[in-house]
Write an enzyme that holds these catalytic residues in place. Structure first.
Site, PDB file in Angstrom:
ATOM      1  N   GLU A  34       0.806  -1.226   0.000  1.00  0.00           N
ATOM      2  CA  GLU A  34       0.000   0.000   0.000  1.00  0.00           C
ATOM      3  C   GLU A  34       0.831   1.265   0.000  1.00  0.00           C
ATOM      4  O   GLU A  34       0.481   2.245  -0.660  1.00  0.00           O
ATOM      5  CB  GLU A  34      -0.970   0.009   1.191  1.00  0.00           C
ATOM      6  CG  GLU A  34      -2.263  -0.768   0.963  1.00  0.00           C
ATOM      7  CD  GLU A  34      -2.144  -2.243   1.275  1.00  0.00           C
ATOM      8  OE1 GLU A  34      -1.027  -2.702   1.616  1.00  0.00           O
ATOM      9  OE2 GLU A  34      -3.165  -2.955   1.184  1.00  0.00           O
ATOM     10  N   PHE A  51      -9.716  -1.345   2.171  1.00  0.00           N
ATOM     11  CA  PHE A  51     -10.425  -1.000   3.399  1.00  0.00           C
ATOM     12  C   PHE A  51      -9.676   0.154   4.070  1.00  0.00           C
ATOM     13  O   PHE A  51      -8.442   0.118   4.140  1.00  0.00           O
ATOM     14  CB  PHE A  51     -10.454  -2.189   4.367  1.00  0.00           C
ATOM     15  CG  PHE A  51     -11.358  -3.316   3.941  1.00  0.00           C
ATOM     16  CD1 PHE A  51     -12.604  -3.488   4.545  1.00  0.00           C
ATOM     17  CD2 PHE A  51     -10.986  -4.199   2.951  1.00  0.00           C
ATOM     18  CE1 PHE A  51     -13.438  -4.532   4.157  1.00  0.00           C
ATOM     19  CE2 PHE A  51     -11.817  -5.239   2.559  1.00  0.00           C
ATOM     20  CZ  PHE A  51     -13.049  -5.406   3.155  1.00  0.00           C
ATOM     21  N   HIS A 101     -11.764  -4.736   9.872  1.00  0.00           N
ATOM     22  CA  HIS A 101     -12.386  -4.523   8.559  1.00  0.00           C
ATOM     23  C   HIS A 101     -13.718  -3.788   8.674  1.00  0.00           C
ATOM     24  O   HIS A 101     -14.561  -3.903   7.793  1.00  0.00           O
ATOM     25  CB  HIS A 101     -12.621  -5.859   7.844  1.00  0.00           C
ATOM     26  CG  HIS A 101     -11.395  -6.466   7.234  1.00  0.00           C
ATOM     27  ND1 HIS A 101     -10.413  -7.044   7.981  1.00  0.00           N
ATOM     28  CD2 HIS A 101     -10.982  -6.582   5.944  1.00  0.00           C
ATOM     29  CE1 HIS A 101      -9.452  -7.509   7.181  1.00  0.00           C
ATOM     30  NE2 HIS A 101      -9.776  -7.238   5.946  1.00  0.00           N
ATOM     31  N   ASP A 138      -9.403   0.636   6.979  1.00  0.00           N
ATOM     32  CA  ASP A 138      -8.686   0.026   8.108  1.00  0.00           C
ATOM     33  C   ASP A 138      -7.203  -0.159   7.803  1.00  0.00           C
ATOM     34  O   ASP A 138      -6.393  -0.272   8.712  1.00  0.00           O
ATOM     35  CB  ASP A 138      -9.281  -1.356   8.407  1.00  0.00           C
ATOM     36  CG  ASP A 138     -10.789  -1.351   8.550  1.00  0.00           C
ATOM     37  OD1 ASP A 138     -11.262  -1.594   9.645  1.00  0.00           O
ATOM     38  OD2 ASP A 138     -11.491  -1.080   7.545  1.00  0.00           O
ATOM     39  N   PHE A 139      -6.852  -0.218   6.513  1.00  0.00           N
ATOM     40  CA  PHE A 139      -5.451  -0.473   6.149  1.00  0.00           C
ATOM     41  C   PHE A 139      -4.619   0.803   6.103  1.00  0.00           C
ATOM     42  O   PHE A 139      -3.447   0.775   5.733  1.00  0.00           O
ATOM     43  CB  PHE A 139      -5.353  -1.190   4.796  1.00  0.00           C
ATOM     44  CG  PHE A 139      -6.213  -2.422   4.646  1.00  0.00           C
ATOM     45  CD1 PHE A 139      -6.689  -3.104   5.758  1.00  0.00           C
ATOM     46  CD2 PHE A 139      -6.544  -2.913   3.394  1.00  0.00           C
ATOM     47  CE1 PHE A 139      -7.497  -4.243   5.627  1.00  0.00           C
ATOM     48  CE2 PHE A 139      -7.333  -4.044   3.247  1.00  0.00           C
ATOM     49  CZ  PHE A 139      -7.819  -4.716   4.362  1.00  0.00           C
TER      50      PHE A 139
END
Ligand SMILES: Cc1ncc(C[n+]2csc(CCOP(=O)(O)OP(=O)(O)O)c2C)c(N)n1
Ligand SMILES: Cc1ncc(C[n+]2csc(CCOP(=O)(O)OP(=O)(O)O)c2C)c(N)n1
Ligand SMILES: [Mg+2]
Ligand SMILES: [Mg+2]
Lengths: 345, 326, 345, 326
Positions: free
Chosen positions: C73, C96, C142, C98-99
């Site tokens: 990422e 997501f 998630h 969340d990442f």
């Protein structure tokens, strides 16, 4: 009179005492010993002791437990977390909090969530020490105070000491605490001197410090801003305006009792934070006070924060960017002058 | 290789190296007087790397730099007057005084910024290279980074992605023997001592060169850049070099052998080596080089004087330049 | 009547139209084409079109501009930023939100700060699309909605669409916008159907949508919470309690004018956000309203948010965790019943 | 190698593999009925990897796992009844129903958790290994991760740090040919096709083995773990294997050749291969293995019945287990 030492030496002392008391405590970070792989680092002598010398002298005392890491924040901060989930009490030094962006996952999705996700079974007593704060012409990537992002994460505790005494006691408490703690050290405070007992002591996390008491206005101030608030309060006292100053010391958990009961007395609130108001601690405090003790408010609470711009480099811009005693004074006066226009429903 | 360079090219390259040296040595002196604000990381000793690479680049080619960015800026053609003013935090600086030493950028020159975050450059240049690839404009992206930065996850990820997407990107590792006080012998134990070994594991050509030899760097970079321009993908170039000053100004350098720099300045100075090489082969006259030295000295002197005299930014600038709309 | 399509198809359409209009627009992310390196991905046919199929069909149309990335990422989100600083308009898909913790630096220290640090010269028109939201038994890593952390960063814009029409217009606006935009897509809305014109249109960033008007209470609700607020409002209307519902649509910049002028009319405020109140949007809205239009408030504002715990997995716990119409209704009633106890100074 | 394993060991290993297969195949069926909540990633087909490694480990040794974690949990000794209940979100689950499939953990068993974040495990296990090293307790840390995860920066950083700090750590790459729908031929173009090549670049021993051959995995892991226990530092083991189901349950697998799994199930099934190997050499009786199959079938059946019947968590649990104090 007790011994006076600098804020950074208080931090050093807290680490030393915890490492002496508990074999499971270790420190990992960039250059925390200093000189790794060079001819000069031997077990008798570290080199840097951290980028600003905060851990100086610890490596010779604990050569196995003061560990230099490669510049791989995810790996070594994550290792501090992982080791702590396996019975150690790691202190991971994230040099500048500005660098959180390269390793945040290991804190906010891992350390913070283990206990809950694993059904209350995990214990992760890791402490992350990291620098915050502007005022050094260090510009946009070395001057931030992003603690409200950490405070937004359930499972983390966030500690912001404002003086040497608190730094030592709060760091000891953080290391001993069984939850993941993030300990924010304002670089402008490192050379601040204050009375610090030589012996071991802890200051409980989650308890605010009432720095000054006064009946007219409650000032909540964080970290370095506590000094500025004190200056403003002294000035205001000359005009008969008496301020209570609350230093929360930890923003997660926040000591709402202390803040609410003060606002119930004074009816007026000013929050001083050198970070941003947007989704920050300042609006958080105003928001919660308003929701929970609205009836006590006699005037619109005020926030004194940095404007919503990155930290500028040039000295004059940076000075204008930071909160200062004059801005705090003005905010306090505004709460005093304002008449409550709230009408009863 | 030397002989492939015209005399004009040689003089141009020398001027850049001298500009960097003079700029940095002068900042070192000025810093000691207490007038230079902030964190300042100097590039003296590493001139052959930035110059050897950037001599192949034009304004469409992009570079990303580091906290130790002055040399890359100068090599990429950023205005020295603007740079000095920026470092002094003045309104006339390249970034209007809002960035300072660690954030000098000049997008028109293809200079995407010095950077305060170790390892931030590789993804950004992967993006620049991806833009080149999509536009098919034949430009390349070059990222400079240190031995310390070579351990950052962003760097590894970008190496892999550059291979995956076949990006026209060159990784230039400036292995100067230290990351702050930490040696790559400790932090990057690759076995052979050549950090470039890692790049081959990612499936990319990689070389290690003498980073104090302008011609060695120039040659390796030329090959890599040509390959990239032709669609041949990324290359990793490790340049072994040395910084002459501390990690930042004010560093007591307790981690360094006493005579390391002194000896290097005598035996392995990239400028001296360049001078010796070109004069011994009679490619350039010593007098011409000395004339450049004089010029550059005057230029840097002027930049300091003007920077000191320049006005601070307007206070109104505090609130501008955040978004396009304000 | 106009065509009805799903939220996720509206997003797909916005991307398609922008890629048609502007060659500099491209999409990069994990599996956004899908099947890269396998026998099945040819230029006529993608495979996944993103993990939930949102970009399905774009790869065959723009095979060079729909780019699968390795699971890296930092590298590919950073590349989206870097390419955008070099004249492209990248859409980076962070699967997501969340990442964020593995790549946040490239957004908050790079994209967000370029323009300011570089003296107003940089333009970085990158758009990051990313999923938010609980309700799918996807547990703590998630299900998050960490947009308040992004909103805390000057230089980023944060967009949270609540329906298909807005999703299309706001995404088009984000892609066309010259500043870095983070576009938060609630996964529970992907299958929501709504009227969406086929033609190209934009909804300006920074303008709230007044979903419903009423004189008694102002409800500020984000994303999926807008539907819940509407349900609550309908129920309350039966008892004669009329709510204004404001959907800010972007939380940075926040449309304070719309919120303030509504609160000035109603005197009562409820903020609904499925994320946390601590340093979140809910306390931010309450805090700013209180500071800036204190005199208009007739009762303590209320926040309806998730409790300060990670998102639990079990369905019954997750249901209890999320705000719902009943909780919103209760909060509104609380503001109505409360008598203002504020005393005039 | 086979012969170094006692009959008891062989039966134990087989039981684990069968438990994993049965557990996952059953979940696949149950999911189709719509009663299993959340995202579920199944490990069928990869049993030899988790088992071949974990047979060397004891409860003091730590492992970290992935989104595809059931196999690692079972291999490391986590209770199957608790796991099934957890996946159903029940109070009796390993995590009291608060974690679900992606967050099963059992710290007493040295299982540091499945993980929803790709690449989160390597730093955590570096920490576990560092703890071992500091305590000198001879334990090791093992991190499992996929071919997709092998590209995450956290993974590379941890590889380097494991070398730097000489950690008793084993990297087990489960190369199953896909990361969601993306092939490692695309996302990790190392040239040779062996992702393990990268590890050697970092200065670490690395091998690539047939991950469907229990004995090959067992042997490579045994060597690496023994070296690590003796202070010999980290090793990287790439296991080539295959997942039999979709990335998650519900995946239509449009990116896969039609017969890939069908053929693998016939020709390359790790359980079948194990059975063939041990029975052909007469080490174990086919009947003994069949008895295990029956046992395991009954166990998994029971786990599903009990999980379905178990109570949901108490609503009060929502607010507990965040901090040690609440
Ligand atoms: C993410 C991050 N981590 C740490 C730092 C602090 N830091 C600044 S420069 C530096 C050393 C860099 O070493 P190297 O890459 O070798 O470059 P050199 O200074 O030798 O040119 C460190 C640790 C930082 N700026 N950013
Ligand atoms: C940081 C992060 N990025 C992306 C994802 C989404 N995701 C979950 S599993 C997966 C593929 C992983 O592939 P691989 O590592 O090969 O493991 P496998 O599924 O094949 O076992 C992706 C992209 C994630 N969970 N975390
Ligand atoms: Mg270096
Ligand atoms: Mg895989």
């Amino acid at each position: 009179m007790a011994r006076k030492i600098m804020f950074k030496d208080a931090i050093n002392e807290a680490m030393r005492l915890e490492m002496e008391r508990d074999e499971s405590v270790f420190l990992i970070g960039l250059d925390v010993a200093g000189g790794a792989g060079t001819a000069t680092l031997d077990k008798e002598r570290d080199s840097w002791g951290g980028v600003l010398g905060v851990s100086k002298g610890l490596y010779p005392l604990f050569p196995d437990r003061v560990i230099d890491a490669p510049i791989s924040e995810s790996a070594y901060i994550g290792a501090a977390v992982g080791a702590s989930a396996c019975g150690m009490r790691a202190i991971g030094e994230l040099m500048f909090s500005d660098f959180m962006g390269v390793c945040f996952d290991q804190l906010y999705n891992q350390a913070a969530k283990f206990r809950y996700m694993f059904g209350g079974t995990a214990v992760t007593p890791v402490t992350i020490r990291t620098m915050i704060g502007a005022g050094f012409s260090a510009a946009a990537q070395h001057s931030q105070s992003p603690y409200s992002m950490f405070a937004h994460v359930p499972g983390l505790k966030c500690i912001i000491p404002s003086n040497p005494y608190d730094a030592k006691g709060l760091l000891a408490a953080s290391i001993q605490d069984d939850d993941p703690c993030v300990f924010f050290e304002h670089k402008a405070l490192y050379t601040m001197k204050g009375e610090v007992p030589e012996e071991h002591y802890v200051i409980p996390l989650g308890k605010a410090n009432v720095v000054r008491e006064g009946n007219d206005v409650t000032i909540v101030a964080l970290g370095r801003m506590v000094q500025f608030a004190e200056k403003a309060a002294k000035k205001l006292a000359k005009d008969g305006i008496e301020c209570t100053i609350i230093d929360p010391r930890t923003i997660s958990p926040m000591d709402w009792d202390a803040i609410y009961s003060s606002v119930e007395k004074t009816g007026r609130l000013v929050v001083v934070d050198e970070s941003y108001d947007v989704c920050g601690v300042a609006s958080d405090v105003v928001g919660h006070v308003t929701q929970d003790v609205f009836g006590a408010l006699k005037a619109a609470p005020q926030m004194v924060t940095a404007p919503f711009v990155p930290t500028p480099f040039a000295a004059n811009l940076e000075a204008a960017y930071l909160p200062d005693p004059a801005k705090i004074e003005a905010a306090v006066r505004k709460t005093i002058q304002a008449k409550c226009a709230a009408t009863v429903a | 290789m030397k002989t492939q360079l015209s005399k004009e090219d040689l003089l141009k390259a020398y001027r850049k190296m001298r500009e960097i040296r003079e700029f940095e040595d002068r900042l070192h002196k000025e810093f000691a007087t207490g007038t230079v604000p902030g964190f300042v990381h100097l590039y003296s000793g590493e001139e052959a790397v930035a110059t050897g690479v950037c001599e192949h680049l034009n304004d469409l080619d992009r570079i990303a730099s580091t906290h130790r960015g002055h040399g890359h800026c100068i090599a990429k053609g950023v205005d020295i007057m603007g740079m000095m003013a920026e470092i002094y935090g003045k309104k006339t600086g390249t970034c209007g005084g809002k960035g300072g030493s660690m954030h000098i950028a000049d997008l028109d020159k293809g200079m995407l910024g010095a950077n305060g975050i170790v390892g931030a450059g590789p993804p950004l240049i992967a993006g620049a290279a991806l833009a080149s690839k999509l536009r098919k404009d034949g430009s390349v992206g070059v990222v400079f980074f240190g031995d310390g930065a070579s351990n950052q996850g962003t760097n590894f990820e970008s190496m892999n992605m550059a291979v995956t997407l076949d990006l026209p990107m060159i990784f230039v590792l400036e292995n100067n023997g230290y990351a702050e006080s930490t040696s790559p012998n400790y932090s990057a134990k690759v076995g052979t001592g050549n950090i470039a070994d890692r790049a081959r594991g990612f499936g990319m050509p990689a070389v290690t060169v003498d980073g104090n030899d302008f011609f060695a760097v120039y040659e390796a970079a030329g090959e890599a850049i040509e390959r990239a321009r032709k669609g041949g993908g990324p290359t990793y170039i490790e340049c072994k070099t040395m910084r002459y000053f501390g990690h930042f100004e004010g560093d007591a350098q307790t981690y360094r052998p006493k005579n390391e720099v002194k000896e290097a300045r005598v035996n392995d100075c990239p400028l001296n080596r360049f001078v010796a090489a070109v004069t011994s082969e009679g490619l350039v006259d010593a007098a011409e080089l000395e004339a450049i030295d004089k010029d550059v000295l005057a230029l840097v002197e002027k930049s300091v004087q003007e920077a000191k005299a320049a006005p601070q930014p307007d206070l109104a600038d505090l609130m501008t330049g955040v978004y396009v709309s304000y």
